[in-house]
Design an enzyme around this catalytic site. Structure first.
Site, PDB file in Angstrom:
ATOM      1  N   TYR A 192      35.740  42.133  36.390  1.00 54.12           N
ATOM      2  CA  TYR A 192      36.707  42.639  35.552  1.00 54.12           C
ATOM      3  C   TYR A 192      36.000  42.281  34.117  1.00 54.12           C
ATOM      4  O   TYR A 192      36.137  42.963  33.204  1.00 54.12           O
ATOM      5  CB  TYR A 192      38.002  41.944  35.875  1.00 54.12           C
ATOM      6  CG  TYR A 192      39.083  42.186  34.702  1.00 54.12           C
ATOM      7  CD1 TYR A 192      39.488  43.343  34.368  1.00 54.12           C
ATOM      8  CD2 TYR A 192      39.404  41.213  33.810  1.00 54.12           C
ATOM      9  CE1 TYR A 192      40.584  43.637  33.528  1.00 54.12           C
ATOM     10  CE2 TYR A 192      40.237  41.219  32.799  1.00 54.12           C
ATOM     11  CZ  TYR A 192      40.822  42.679  32.791  1.00 54.12           C
ATOM     12  OH  TYR A 192      41.769  42.637  31.724  1.00 54.12           O
ATOM     13  N   HIS A 250      33.266  27.877  33.067  1.00 51.53           N
ATOM     14  CA  HIS A 250      32.456  29.057  32.704  1.00 51.53           C
ATOM     15  C   HIS A 250      32.390  29.356  31.336  1.00 51.53           C
ATOM     16  O   HIS A 250      31.408  29.333  30.475  1.00 51.53           O
ATOM     17  CB  HIS A 250      32.801  30.258  33.520  1.00 51.53           C
ATOM     18  CG  HIS A 250      32.073  31.656  33.038  1.00 51.53           C
ATOM     19  ND1 HIS A 250      31.081  32.026  33.825  1.00 51.53           N
ATOM     20  CD2 HIS A 250      32.795  32.415  32.219  1.00 51.53           C
ATOM     21  CE1 HIS A 250      30.746  33.052  32.972  1.00 51.53           C
ATOM     22  NE2 HIS A 250      31.711  33.378  32.164  1.00 51.53           N
ATOM     23  N   ASP A 251      33.623  29.151  30.638  1.00 52.35           N
ATOM     24  CA  ASP A 251      33.829  29.622  29.238  1.00 52.35           C
ATOM     25  C   ASP A 251      33.063  28.275  28.479  1.00 52.35           C
ATOM     26  O   ASP A 251      32.398  28.801  27.287  1.00 52.35           O
ATOM     27  CB  ASP A 251      35.300  29.447  28.826  1.00 52.35           C
ATOM     28  CG  ASP A 251      35.839  30.873  28.901  1.00 52.35           C
ATOM     29  OD1 ASP A 251      35.164  31.668  29.068  1.00 52.35           O
ATOM     30  OD2 ASP A 251      36.840  30.954  28.792  1.00 52.35           O
ATOM     31  N   ASP A 278      41.610  20.936  34.308  1.00 54.49           N
ATOM     32  CA  ASP A 278      42.204  21.657  35.446  1.00 54.49           C
ATOM     33  C   ASP A 278      42.725  20.719  36.103  1.00 54.49           C
ATOM     34  O   ASP A 278      42.857  19.437  36.090  1.00 54.49           O
ATOM     35  CB  ASP A 278      40.941  22.664  35.935  1.00 54.49           C
ATOM     36  CG  ASP A 278      41.732  23.915  36.644  1.00 54.49           C
ATOM     37  OD1 ASP A 278      42.678  23.788  37.413  1.00 54.49           O
ATOM     38  OD2 ASP A 278      41.334  25.084  35.761  1.00 54.49           O
ATOM     39  N   ASP A 317      47.356  18.445  34.659  1.00 55.29           N
ATOM     40  CA  ASP A 317      48.353  19.500  35.096  1.00 55.29           C
ATOM     41  C   ASP A 317      48.940  19.935  33.634  1.00 55.29           C
ATOM     42  O   ASP A 317      49.601  19.289  33.059  1.00 55.29           O
ATOM     43  CB  ASP A 317      49.500  19.140  36.108  1.00 55.29           C
ATOM     44  CG  ASP A 317      50.381  20.123  36.501  1.00 55.29           C
ATOM     45  OD1 ASP A 317      50.466  20.871  35.743  1.00 55.29           O
ATOM     46  OD2 ASP A 317      51.319  19.559  37.455  1.00 55.29           O
ATOM     47  N   HIS A 366      42.828  30.244  28.469  1.00 55.10           N
ATOM     48  CA  HIS A 366      42.422  31.565  28.895  1.00 55.10           C
ATOM     49  C   HIS A 366      43.211  32.383  29.969  1.00 55.10           C
ATOM     50  O   HIS A 366      42.827  31.745  31.121  1.00 55.10           O
ATOM     51  CB  HIS A 366      40.860  31.684  29.163  1.00 55.10           C
ATOM     52  CG  HIS A 366      40.233  32.626  29.114  1.00 55.10           C
ATOM     53  ND1 HIS A 366      39.034  33.076  29.068  1.00 55.10           N
ATOM     54  CD2 HIS A 366      40.576  33.965  29.309  1.00 55.10           C
ATOM     55  CE1 HIS A 366      38.357  34.110  29.307  1.00 55.10           C
ATOM     56  NE2 HIS A 366      39.678  35.009  29.487  1.00 55.10           N
ATOM     57  N   SER A 367      44.153  33.247  29.765  1.00 57.52           N
ATOM     58  CA  SER A 367      44.571  33.982  30.829  1.00 57.52           C
ATOM     59  C   SER A 367      45.430  33.039  31.918  1.00 57.52           C
ATOM     60  O   SER A 367      45.319  33.295  33.093  1.00 57.52           O
ATOM     61  CB  SER A 367      43.483  34.721  31.772  1.00 57.52           C
ATOM     62  OG  SER A 367      42.834  35.596  31.193  1.00 57.52           O
ATOM     63  N   HIS A 394      49.664  34.472  31.306  1.00 58.14           N
ATOM     64  CA  HIS A 394      50.089  35.639  31.964  1.00 58.14           C
ATOM     65  C   HIS A 394      50.436  35.663  33.360  1.00 58.14           C
ATOM     66  O   HIS A 394      51.030  36.441  33.920  1.00 58.14           O
ATOM     67  CB  HIS A 394      49.026  36.973  31.565  1.00 58.14           C
ATOM     68  CG  HIS A 394      47.708  36.829  32.626  1.00 58.14           C
ATOM     69  ND1 HIS A 394      47.218  37.968  32.828  1.00 58.14           N
ATOM     70  CD2 HIS A 394      47.390  35.885  33.355  1.00 58.14           C
ATOM     71  CE1 HIS A 394      46.253  37.605  33.960  1.00 58.14           C
ATOM     72  NE2 HIS A 394      46.363  36.369  34.160  1.00 58.14           N
ATOM     73  N   GLU A 434      44.654  36.123  25.850  1.00 49.91           N
ATOM     74  CA  GLU A 434      45.342  36.981  26.547  1.00 49.91           C
ATOM     75  C   GLU A 434      45.482  38.488  26.199  1.00 49.91           C
ATOM     76  O   GLU A 434      44.993  38.596  25.093  1.00 49.91           O
ATOM     77  CB  GLU A 434      46.852  36.309  26.461  1.00 49.91           C
ATOM     78  CG  GLU A 434      47.312  34.974  27.102  1.00 49.91           C
ATOM     79  CD  GLU A 434      47.359  34.687  28.488  1.00 49.91           C
ATOM     80  OE1 GLU A 434      47.141  36.033  29.082  1.00 49.91           O
ATOM     81  OE2 GLU A 434      47.538  33.846  28.985  1.00 49.91           O
ATOM     82  N   GLU A 464      52.280  41.361  31.536  1.00 47.96           N
ATOM     83  CA  GLU A 464      51.479  41.449  30.432  1.00 47.96           C
ATOM     84  C   GLU A 464      52.530  41.405  29.223  1.00 47.96           C
ATOM     85  O   GLU A 464      53.454  42.337  29.090  1.00 47.96           O
ATOM     86  CB  GLU A 464      50.299  42.341  30.328  1.00 47.96           C
ATOM     87  CG  GLU A 464      49.291  42.160  31.103  1.00 47.96           C
ATOM     88  CD  GLU A 464      48.601  40.965  31.485  1.00 47.96           C
ATOM     89  OE1 GLU A 464      48.898  40.043  30.456  1.00 47.96           O
ATOM     90  OE2 GLU A 464      47.988  40.575  32.355  1.00 47.96           O
TER      91      GLU A 464
END
Length: 371
Positions: free
Chosen positions: A173, A214-215, A234, A258, A274-275, A278, A307, A334
């Protein structure tokens, strides 16, 4: 039809010129085809994954192969193959070679096996609940379709290989699209690096809920000479996995956190999510930001929400499709610009600006402590 063809031709020229967003324009224009063909097309491509059709095409390259040979390779009856793909000889294309890659094979499987049943369940599910908005993470269209009471992510974990397929789906995506820290998107130099003050904190950027990093890996590669430290956060299991493979020269540090608990890193220049929001309803989104708020320094710390900002007038195909994914699998939505501003206001954060990039569904919503 003439108007559509003109728009496709114009979009094709911008695509040939490699203009940002031109590929997405062509995809949006492709929606103007008969809906009755969609169910058959998706079934065909899912079957192609099972019989490795795209891989066989790739292996024969420009030479191509006959229907009989391809039927033998795939195990399909030659008459059935002819009905599924109406041609007598087969050659690889750039598209078929792309679809032979694992990331897209997994994406096709996720779309058909996990996501499509949720949408097929829409008519009966919404009739059953009186055509109201679903509000439960454990009682939505997804659970109805898959006969489960598990939340979406728990179900993915419990039903391999769906978790792996979903990871590939999300990677596909975002593939080929600009990241928020790339040139022309969010002005990292002006808004983060310039004005960095190590007396506030020696940390430049915290990636909250950033997965496996990744980012942050790409951010550090893009901004090689950035000041300060970068921290990935994370949940404990995710960070434990990251730490196992973290190298001594890694561009970021990893910390278990958390985001429903108080942010432990105080006074960083920026906190990126990041995302994240949502996946949650408004009340949970407010909780996440309220736990972040005490760490912010007035006039200095930035909150960066990467987002989708859903247009109320003309939403893009990518944004509208993701909104439906959220409805089907999380019973959330969204958000529009007004929705995002309302959440920030509830938390006591000031909306600063929305940064966008052509062809990229997600925007960067910048916020800071309200004065």
């Amino acid at each position: 039809m003439a108007s559509l063809l003109q728009r496709i031709a114009a979009a094709g020229k911008t695509y040939e010129g490699n203009e940002a967003g031109s590929r997405e324009d062509l995809i949006n224009l492709s929606r103007a085809r008969s809906f009755w063909a969609e169910s058959a097309m998706s079934a065909h491509i899912r079957l192609a994954v099972d019989v490795q059709l795209f891989q066989h095409l790739r292996d024969f390259g420009d030479i191509g192969l006959s229907a009989q040979t391809l039927a033998e390779k795939t195990g399909l009856d030659v008459l059935l193959l002819g009905r599924l793909i109406e041609t007598s000889s087969f050659h690889a294309t750039a598209l078929s070679n792309g679809l032979s890659e694992e990331i897209y094979q997994h994406s096709i499987s996720f779309g058909y096996d996990a996501a499509r049943p949720s949408f097929n369940a829409f008519p009966e599910y919404f009739k059953k609940i009186g055509y109201k908005q679903p509000t439960s993470l454990t009682d939505g269209p997804f659970q109805d379709a898959h006969r489960t009471q598990l939340p979406f992510f728990d179900w993915l974990v419990a039903t391999p290989p769906n978790l792996q397929h979903f990871g590939s789906f999300m990677a596909a995506y975002r593939a080929g699209k600009a990241n928020w820290y790339d040139p022309g998107f969010y002005p990292v130099a002006d808004r983060l690096i310039h004005g960095f003050d190590s007396s506030m904190s020696d940390i430049l950027l915290v990636d909250v809920g950033g997965g496996e990093g990744h980012d942050m890996t790409l951010f550090a590669a893009q901004h090689t000479f950035h000041p300060g430290r970068i921290v990935l956060q994370d949940r404990e299991p995710v960070i434990a996995s990251v730490v196992e493979t973290l190298k001594a020269d890694s561009p970021f540090e990893a910390q278990a956190h958390d985001f429903f608990t108080t942010q432990p890193i105080k006074g960083a220049r920026a906190y990126s999510l990041h995302s994240i929001l949502h996946d949650w309803g408004d009340d949970d989104g407010v909780r996440i930001l309220e736990n972040l708020k005490p760490a912010l320094r007035p006039g200095y710390s930035r909150v960066l929400l990467n987002e989708i900002v859903l247009s109320e007038e003309n939403p893009t195909l990518a944004a509208a499709s993701m909104d439906m994914m959220m409805l089907a699998h999380f019973a959330v939505r969204e958000r529009t610009e007004a929705d995002w501003k309302a959440i920030l206001e509830r938390v006591g954060l000031k909306f600063v600006k929305i940064y966008t990039y052509p062809g990229v569904a997600e925007s960067v919503i910048e916020a800071e402590l309200a004065s």
